[in-house]
Design a protein around this motif. Structure first.
Motif, short mmCIF file in Angstrom:
data_model
loop_
_atom_site.label_atom_id
_atom_site.label_comp_id
_atom_site.label_asym_id
_atom_site.label_seq_id
_atom_site.Cartn_x
_atom_site.Cartn_y
_atom_site.Cartn_z
N HIS A 1 45.76 48.00 30.66
CA HIS A 1 46.26 48.84 31.76
C HIS A 1 46.90 48.00 32.86
O HIS A 1 47.94 48.38 33.42
CB HIS A 1 45.14 49.69 32.35
N ILE A 2 46.28 46.88 33.19
CA ILE A 2 46.84 46.00 34.22
C ILE A 2 48.20 45.50 33.78
O ILE A 2 49.17 45.50 34.55
CB ILE A 2 45.88 44.83 34.50
N ARG A 3 48.32 45.10 32.52
CA ARG A 3 49.60 44.60 31.99
C ARG A 3 50.67 45.69 32.03
O ARG A 3 51.80 45.46 32.44
CB ARG A 3 49.40 44.09 30.56
N LYS A 4 50.31 46.91 31.62
CA LYS A 4 51.28 48.02 31.63
C LYS A 4 51.74 48.34 33.05
O LYS A 4 52.92 48.55 33.30
CB LYS A 4 50.68 49.27 31.00
N LEU A 5 50.78 48.40 33.99
CA LEU A 5 51.14 48.70 35.38
C LEU A 5 51.98 47.59 35.99
O LEU A 5 52.91 47.85 36.76
CB LEU A 5 49.88 48.91 36.22
N TYR A 6 51.67 46.35 35.65
CA TYR A 6 52.41 45.22 36.19
C TYR A 6 53.86 45.23 35.69
O TYR A 6 54.77 44.82 36.41
CB TYR A 6 51.71 43.91 35.82
N ASN A 7 54.08 45.70 34.47
CA ASN A 7 55.42 45.70 33.88
C ASN A 7 56.28 46.89 34.29
O ASN A 7 57.43 46.97 33.90
CB ASN A 7 55.34 45.62 32.36
#
Length: 158
Positions: A75-81
């Motif tokens: 989730h962190i990776r998706k939000l960051y991208n």
């Protein structure tokens, strides 16, 4: 949803919302890492010399902690991208707001929604925070409706 040109202040608001979500997921990730570490040290210390049936439950909890940590990282990776400048955002005047209590006996939380009419009489509903809900004035407040990484429509009230 339509891709509208956003001002710098509107981009900052959506970016702040996204960064707050990232911070929430990081907090949960840190909690899962701490719980996982505690569980591993407990298992090593307690079950080093003797094997019992309780270790199976401890291993299952450890797997659950690791799974939740991986879920948080994704989730962190998706939000960051998420690129805020290319995000599809609908700007509309909020025409309705509603707060509903959950009927679940265990979770008595409130769900807050706002709605807006966009062109061709389409209603757009979104989940909002308590702060945005309190800030909303019906038929006067403008909301930015958008989707981040899932299909949930969220709103930031200007």
């Amino acid at each position: 949803m339509v891709n509208q040109q956003l001002s710098k202040d509107e981009i900052k608001l959506i970016n702040k919302y996204r960064n707050n979500k990232i911070i929430q997921w990081i907090f949960l990730l840190i909690l899962m890492i701490i719980l996982s570490g505690i569980m591993i040290t407990y298992m090593v210390k307690e079950y080093m010399n003797n094997f019992s049936t309780d270790i199976i439950w401890d291993i299952l909890f450890e797997v659950l902690f690791v799974y939740t940590a991986v879920y948080c990282i994704n989730h962190i990776r998706k939000l960051y991208n998420v690129n805020i400048e290319t995000l599809k955002v609908e700007k509309a005047i909020i025409t309705e707001k509603q707060s509903m209590k959950s009927k679940d006996l265990m979770n008595r939380s409130r769900y807050r929604y706002v709605a807006a009419k966009i062109n061709n009489d389409t209603d757009l509903y979104a989940i909002c925070s308590q702060k945005a809900y309190d800030k909303t004035i019906i038929n006067k407040s403008v909301g930015l409706f958008f989707k981040l990484v899932d299909d949930t429509i969220r709103v930031v009230v200007l």
